[in-house]
Design a protein around this motif. Structure first.
Motif, PDB file in Angstrom:
ATOM      1  N   ASP A  61       0.573  -1.274  -0.061  1.00  0.00           N
ATOM      2  CA  ASP A  61      -0.099  -0.124  -0.049  1.00  0.00           C
ATOM      3  C   ASP A  61       0.858   1.292   0.112  1.00  0.00           C
ATOM      4  OD1 ASP A  61      -2.235  -1.476   0.001  1.00  0.00           O
ATOM      5  OD2 ASP A  61      -2.323  -1.554   2.436  1.00  0.00           O
ATOM      6  N   ILE A  62       1.690   1.370   0.683  1.00  0.00           N
ATOM      7  CA  ILE A  62       2.815   2.350   0.790  1.00  0.00           C
ATOM      8  C   ILE A  62       3.645   2.555  -0.498  1.00  0.00           C
ATOM      9  CG2 ILE A  62       5.118   3.426   1.999  1.00  0.00           C
ATOM     10  CD1 ILE A  62       3.765   1.826   4.585  1.00  0.00           C
ATOM     11  N   GLU A  63       3.873   1.554  -1.190  1.00  0.00           N
ATOM     12  CA  GLU A  63       4.713   1.497  -2.395  1.00  0.00           C
ATOM     13  C   GLU A  63       3.387   2.256  -3.451  1.00  0.00           C
ATOM     14  OE1 GLU A  63       7.705   1.341  -3.293  1.00  0.00           O
ATOM     15  OE2 GLU A  63       8.113   0.821  -1.277  1.00  0.00           O
ATOM     16  N   MET A  64       2.132   1.858  -3.354  1.00  0.00           N
ATOM     17  CA  MET A  64       1.250   2.291  -4.230  1.00  0.00           C
ATOM     18  C   MET A  64       1.242   3.817  -4.150  1.00  0.00           C
ATOM     19  SD  MET A  64      -0.829   1.861  -6.781  1.00  0.00           S
ATOM     20  CE  MET A  64      -1.608   0.342  -6.830  1.00  0.00           C
ATOM     21  N   LEU A  65       1.086   4.334  -2.792  1.00  0.00           N
ATOM     22  CA  LEU A  65       0.832   5.738  -2.327  1.00  0.00           C
ATOM     23  C   LEU A  65       2.231   6.433  -3.200  1.00  0.00           C
ATOM     24  CD1 LEU A  65      -0.435   5.674   1.253  1.00  0.00           C
ATOM     25  CD2 LEU A  65      -1.576   6.465  -0.779  1.00  0.00           C
ATOM     26  N   LYS A  66       3.264   5.724  -2.784  1.00  0.00           N
ATOM     27  CA  LYS A  66       4.549   6.615  -3.276  1.00  0.00           C
ATOM     28  C   LYS A  66       4.384   6.872  -4.935  1.00  0.00           C
ATOM     29  CE  LYS A  66       7.684   5.295   0.070  1.00  0.00           C
ATOM     30  NZ  LYS A  66       8.850   4.679   0.552  1.00  0.00           N
ATOM     31  N   GLU A  67       4.001   5.631  -5.689  1.00  0.00           N
ATOM     32  CA  GLU A  67       3.843   5.622  -6.900  1.00  0.00           C
ATOM     33  C   GLU A  67       2.875   6.751  -7.704  1.00  0.00           C
ATOM     34  OE1 GLU A  67       2.032   2.704 -10.379  1.00  0.00           O
ATOM     35  OE2 GLU A  67       2.579   1.936  -8.661  1.00  0.00           O
ATOM     36  N   LEU A  68       1.793   6.597  -6.799  1.00  0.00           N
ATOM     37  CA  LEU A  68       0.521   7.699  -7.311  1.00  0.00           C
ATOM     38  C   LEU A  68       1.053   8.942  -6.771  1.00  0.00           C
ATOM     39  CD1 LEU A  68      -2.652   5.919  -6.094  1.00  0.00           C
ATOM     40  CD2 LEU A  68      -1.961   6.222  -8.327  1.00  0.00           C
ATOM     41  N   GLY A  69       2.014   9.258  -6.072  1.00  0.00           N
ATOM     42  CA  GLY A  69       2.271  10.468  -5.685  1.00  0.00           C
ATOM     43  C   GLY A  69       3.483  11.355  -6.561  1.00  0.00           C
ATOM     44  N   SER A  70       3.986  10.219  -7.252  1.00  0.00           N
ATOM     45  CA  SER A  70       4.888  10.743  -8.219  1.00  0.00           C
ATOM     46  C   SER A  70       4.431  10.931  -9.376  1.00  0.00           C
ATOM     47  CB  SER A  70       6.073   9.566  -8.472  1.00  0.00           C
ATOM     48  OG  SER A  70       5.628   8.417  -8.758  1.00  0.00           O
ATOM     49  N   LEU A  71       3.131  10.779  -9.711  1.00  0.00           N
ATOM     50  CA  LEU A  71       2.684  10.819 -11.301  1.00  0.00           C
ATOM     51  C   LEU A  71       2.240  12.475 -11.474  1.00  0.00           C
ATOM     52  CD1 LEU A  71       0.035   7.807 -11.386  1.00  0.00           C
ATOM     53  CD2 LEU A  71       2.202   8.050 -12.315  1.00  0.00           C
TER      54      LEU A  71
END
Length: 112
Positions: A61-71
């Protein structure tokens, strides 16, 4: 022309030696209920512990949040459109399966 001491005289004439009585309810009204508690909650020192909502997240979940935050904004909008399309397709599939279940009478309640 003004004298060199004229500026100091002007500044000293602007000073006020009036004492304000902080006990006066007209000058210093009571705070709104709950405001002091709300303000006090932000005065706490920052700790290194993660927030409550983040404690329940898994590493995926944390990795998904980081990925979405970098878009970028455009990429994020594309991702949202993809999720909307996926939700629509899942809705159509669910509708078909519910209709199929209705025709096969698998959703019928048992008779007592």
């Amino acid at each position: 022309m003004a004298s060199p001491n004229g500026g100091e005289d002007f500044e000293s004439s602007l000073l006020s030696f009036e004492k304000l009585d902080r006990a006066s309810p007209d000058l210093w009204p009571e705070q709104l209920p709950g405001v002091s508690e709300f303000a006090a909650s932000f005065k706490n020192p920052i700790t290194n512990s993660p927030p409550k909502w983040m404690a329940e997240l898994e590493s995926e979940d944390i990795e998904m949040l980081k990925e979405l935050g970098s878009l970028t904004t455009a990429n994020l909008m594309e991702k949202v459109k993809g999720l909307q399309n996926l939700a629509y397709q899942l809705g159509l599939e669910e509708s078909r399966e519910m209709t199929r279940g209705k025709f096969l009478n698998i959703l019928e309640r048992p008779k007592k």
